[in-house]
Scaffold this active site. Sequence first.
Site, PDB file in Angstrom:
ATOM      1  N   LYS A 146       0.767  -1.208   0.027  1.00 59.77           N
ATOM      2  CA  LYS A 146      -0.073   0.068  -0.050  1.00 59.77           C
ATOM      3  C   LYS A 146       0.969   1.181   0.025  1.00 59.77           C
ATOM      4  O   LYS A 146       1.801   1.537   0.657  1.00 59.77           O
ATOM      5  CB  LYS A 146      -0.681  -0.001   1.237  1.00 59.77           C
ATOM      6  CG  LYS A 146      -1.667   1.316   1.469  1.00 59.77           C
ATOM      7  CD  LYS A 146      -2.520   1.324   2.835  1.00 59.77           C
ATOM      8  CE  LYS A 146      -3.322   2.649   2.906  1.00 59.77           C
ATOM      9  NZ  LYS A 146      -4.094   2.628   4.036  1.00 59.77           N
ATOM     10  N   GLU A 150      -9.515   3.914   2.223  1.00 57.49           N
ATOM     11  CA  GLU A 150      -8.970   3.757   0.763  1.00 57.49           C
ATOM     12  C   GLU A 150      -7.930   2.720   0.476  1.00 57.49           C
ATOM     13  O   GLU A 150      -7.617   2.599  -0.707  1.00 57.49           O
ATOM     14  CB  GLU A 150      -8.444   5.327   0.773  1.00 57.49           C
ATOM     15  CG  GLU A 150      -6.850   5.432   1.124  1.00 57.49           C
ATOM     16  CD  GLU A 150      -6.684   5.253   2.625  1.00 57.49           C
ATOM     17  OE1 GLU A 150      -7.684   5.432   3.199  1.00 57.49           O
ATOM     18  OE2 GLU A 150      -5.586   4.937   2.966  1.00 57.49           O
ATOM     19  N   ASP A 177     -11.997   7.319   3.752  1.00 55.19           N
ATOM     20  CA  ASP A 177     -10.839   6.924   4.696  1.00 55.19           C
ATOM     21  C   ASP A 177     -10.516   5.520   4.622  1.00 55.19           C
ATOM     22  O   ASP A 177      -9.481   5.052   5.187  1.00 55.19           O
ATOM     23  CB  ASP A 177     -11.082   7.276   6.221  1.00 55.19           C
ATOM     24  CG  ASP A 177      -9.768   7.507   6.803  1.00 55.19           C
ATOM     25  OD1 ASP A 177      -8.679   7.565   6.121  1.00 55.19           O
ATOM     26  OD2 ASP A 177      -9.850   7.902   8.191  1.00 55.19           O
ATOM     27  N   ARG A 222      -7.871  -0.479   1.151  1.00 55.98           N
ATOM     28  CA  ARG A 222      -8.353  -1.474   0.484  1.00 55.98           C
ATOM     29  C   ARG A 222      -8.752  -1.356  -1.097  1.00 55.98           C
ATOM     30  O   ARG A 222      -8.868  -2.295  -1.879  1.00 55.98           O
ATOM     31  CB  ARG A 222      -9.516  -2.077   1.236  1.00 55.98           C
ATOM     32  CG  ARG A 222     -10.602  -1.309   1.276  1.00 55.98           C
ATOM     33  CD  ARG A 222     -11.492  -1.579   2.785  1.00 55.98           C
ATOM     34  NE  ARG A 222     -10.998  -1.136   3.905  1.00 55.98           N
ATOM     35  CZ  ARG A 222     -11.552  -1.164   5.017  1.00 55.98           C
ATOM     36  NH1 ARG A 222     -12.893  -1.869   5.074  1.00 55.98           N
ATOM     37  NH2 ARG A 222     -11.061  -1.017   6.161  1.00 55.98           N
ATOM     38  N   LYS A 246     -10.101  12.909   8.257  1.00 54.77           N
ATOM     39  CA  LYS A 246      -9.484  12.351   9.511  1.00 54.77           C
ATOM     40  C   LYS A 246      -9.399  13.584  10.614  1.00 54.77           C
ATOM     41  O   LYS A 246      -9.394  14.859  10.075  1.00 54.77           O
ATOM     42  CB  LYS A 246      -8.061  12.074   9.656  1.00 54.77           C
ATOM     43  CG  LYS A 246      -7.900  10.299   8.805  1.00 54.77           C
ATOM     44  CD  LYS A 246      -6.523   9.948   8.839  1.00 54.77           C
ATOM     45  CE  LYS A 246      -6.611   8.502   8.328  1.00 54.77           C
ATOM     46  NZ  LYS A 246      -7.400   7.692   8.934  1.00 54.77           N
TER      47      LYS A 246
HETATM   48  N1  BES Z   1      -4.041   4.532   6.841  1.00 56.47           N
HETATM   49  C1  BES Z   1      -5.517   4.088   7.855  1.00 56.47           C
HETATM   50  C2  BES Z   1      -5.233   3.288   8.752  1.00 56.47           C
HETATM   51  C3  BES Z   1      -4.470   3.501  10.073  1.00 56.47           C
HETATM   52  C4  BES Z   1      -5.178   4.391  10.801  1.00 56.47           C
HETATM   53  C5  BES Z   1      -3.136   3.280  10.227  1.00 56.47           C
HETATM   54  C6  BES Z   1      -4.377   4.877  11.963  1.00 56.47           C
HETATM   55  C7  BES Z   1      -2.443   3.376  11.482  1.00 56.47           C
HETATM   56  C8  BES Z   1      -3.140   4.170  12.439  1.00 56.47           C
HETATM   57  C9  BES Z   1      -6.372   3.565   7.031  1.00 56.47           C
HETATM   58  O1  BES Z   1      -6.400   4.196   5.625  1.00 56.47           O
HETATM   59  C10 BES Z   1      -7.899   3.999   7.516  1.00 56.47           C
HETATM   60  O2  BES Z   1      -8.066   5.137   7.448  1.00 56.47           O
HETATM   61  N2  BES Z   1      -8.654   3.121   7.890  1.00 56.47           N
HETATM   62  C11 BES Z   1     -10.015   3.407   8.678  1.00 56.47           C
HETATM   63  C12 BES Z   1     -10.759   2.355   8.142  1.00 56.47           C
HETATM   64  C13 BES Z   1     -12.250   2.785   8.689  1.00 56.47           C
HETATM   65  C14 BES Z   1     -12.734   3.894   8.024  1.00 56.47           C
HETATM   66  C15 BES Z   1     -13.177   1.360   8.388  1.00 56.47           C
HETATM   67  C16 BES Z   1      -9.545   3.257  10.203  1.00 56.47           C
HETATM   68  O3  BES Z   1      -8.809   2.513  10.483  1.00 56.47           O
HETATM   69  O4  BES Z   1     -10.155   4.124  10.777  1.00 56.47           O
HETATM   70 ZN    ZN Z   2      -4.666   4.878   4.789  1.00 57.85          ZN
HETATM   71 MN    MN Z   3      -7.528   5.842   5.523  1.00 52.41          MN
END
Ligand code: BES
Ligand code: ZN
Ligand code: MN
Length: 498
Positions: A267, A351, A349, A353, A279
């Site tokens: 990724k 994204e 968010d 996947r 965020k």
């Molecule tokens: N890059 C983030 C995951 C992440 C968040 C890694 C904080 C490390 C610390 C990913 O793209 C994301 O935002 N995932 C969301 C998914 C949710 C919207 C289902 C998450 O984990 O909040």
């Molecule tokens: Zn991300």
């Molecule tokens: Mn994200």
Amino acid sequence: MDYFTTTSNAAKRATDCVIVGVYDRGKLSAGASEIDTASNGELRRLVKSGDVSSRSGRCVLLTNLNGVKAARVAVVGLGKPDDFDIHAFCRAVAAALSTVSESKCKDVLNTLTLEGAGDAGAYYLARQTVQTIGDVLYRFTEMKSKRKDSRMPLGKVGLSVASRGDAAKAMLGAKHGDAIVEGMSLAKDLGNLPPNVCTPTYLARTAQKLAKGNGKLTTRIVNETDMKRLGMHSLLSVTAGTNEPAKLIVMQYKNGGKSKPIVLVGKGVTFDSGGISLKPGPAMDEMKFDMCGAASVIGTMATVAALKLPVNLNVVVPAVENLPGSKATVPGDIFKSMSGQTIEILNTDAEGRLILCDALTYSRRFKPDTIIDVATLTGACVIALGKHHTGLMSHDDALADEIVEAGVNASDRAWRLPLSDEYAEQLKSNFADFANVGGRDGGAITAGCFLSKFTDGLKWAHLDIAGTAWKSGQKKGATGRPVPMLSEFVMSRCNALP
Ligand code: BES
Ligand code: ZN
Ligand code: MN
């Protein structure tokens, strides 16, 4: 860094510093015994007086010991002999090296490689020594205006071994360790660079540079026009809000004859603002690390290429920036992925996947023997496993076991999470084939479950490195994980391990 092995007495080696250890209750390591004998019991006296501690991770630097040829002796605490495993070993080497790195040592001799650390043999003790040194000496100064000359004078590392056979294993360990340090340092640099420098284009150039002058390695970049032609609308939906062009980086290392390749997909979100599902502000800067999956697979490629391993390895990196804007994807939008399956975006968010699924579908053209994706995919994985274990998901038990074992051997561990069918329920959509989010429950797994919809018939595993790819707080910075685990996996596959 140069490495050598030696069977000679620790007291008789002319070096800037020799590293020895003391266990609880004053038990001396093999090297420490030699120093103690040569110095007429000085080491034991210092242990008794409490000037030298056996507490794990403590280090005292002694100078000008009578009867000892080395200019310095670094004595590190090793804790209880029964607890002295490979982790305690690495802690001890790290403690010695951070002390040594403050002096002007040009060469050191590590005698701790003589201690039995759990069941780690000469190969892993040497490799972990080199990797630990690489980790302690790593500095990221590229963005500092007053760049002090931060080059370490340390250029030579000796490893004590008990026999000729161990010497050969230790040299191989050091060589592999050196290549892993190279891959990890590249991964750390890419992770640490700011998002205004490390863009998708920058990642692509880095991958191209790696291939330059290497006849076995080629890099190709798929641009947005080609992506449209290929039907990668899921990937493209993520990049809609930014002006930075998205890139699909494709690296092919061919040194394994006609065997089917291992494919690593990383990724590469060079900044994840969340998009329209923005965020919150605090710690948002850390979302520059959202390309650490990409960095780790490119880093692993650097390691594999440096060692000229006899293997076919492909790396595929979907690289994008996730920003809001008037053209950005909004919740409710539906896109058709390259696989033909449609996805309702309920949260922009989620994204990672969306870019990985198209990269996985694209990778089918390589007819992979095994395909592993690596991603800072979910905050939920950090909640589940903390920052010590990488999350591992796979339908294939043998592959999952193989990856877990590689992680244990490389001291870069993963923990498997279940990936059973029930989780798919949570991704149901009233309007498209499925949604891109599945609610709070089991968030790391529903993300893995989403990816599994694109890996039918493939021998596939997913690594969620959201907790392990970087450190927060005072020591904020990329870790270079899971380069050691992935390198170990590849080395094991091509029988490069002793
Ligand atoms: N890059 C983030 C995951 C992440 C968040 C890694 C904080 C490390 C610390 C990913 O793209 C994301 O935002 N995932 C969301 C998914 C949710 C919207 C289902 C998450 O984990 O909040
Ligand atoms: Zn991300
Ligand atoms: Mn994200």
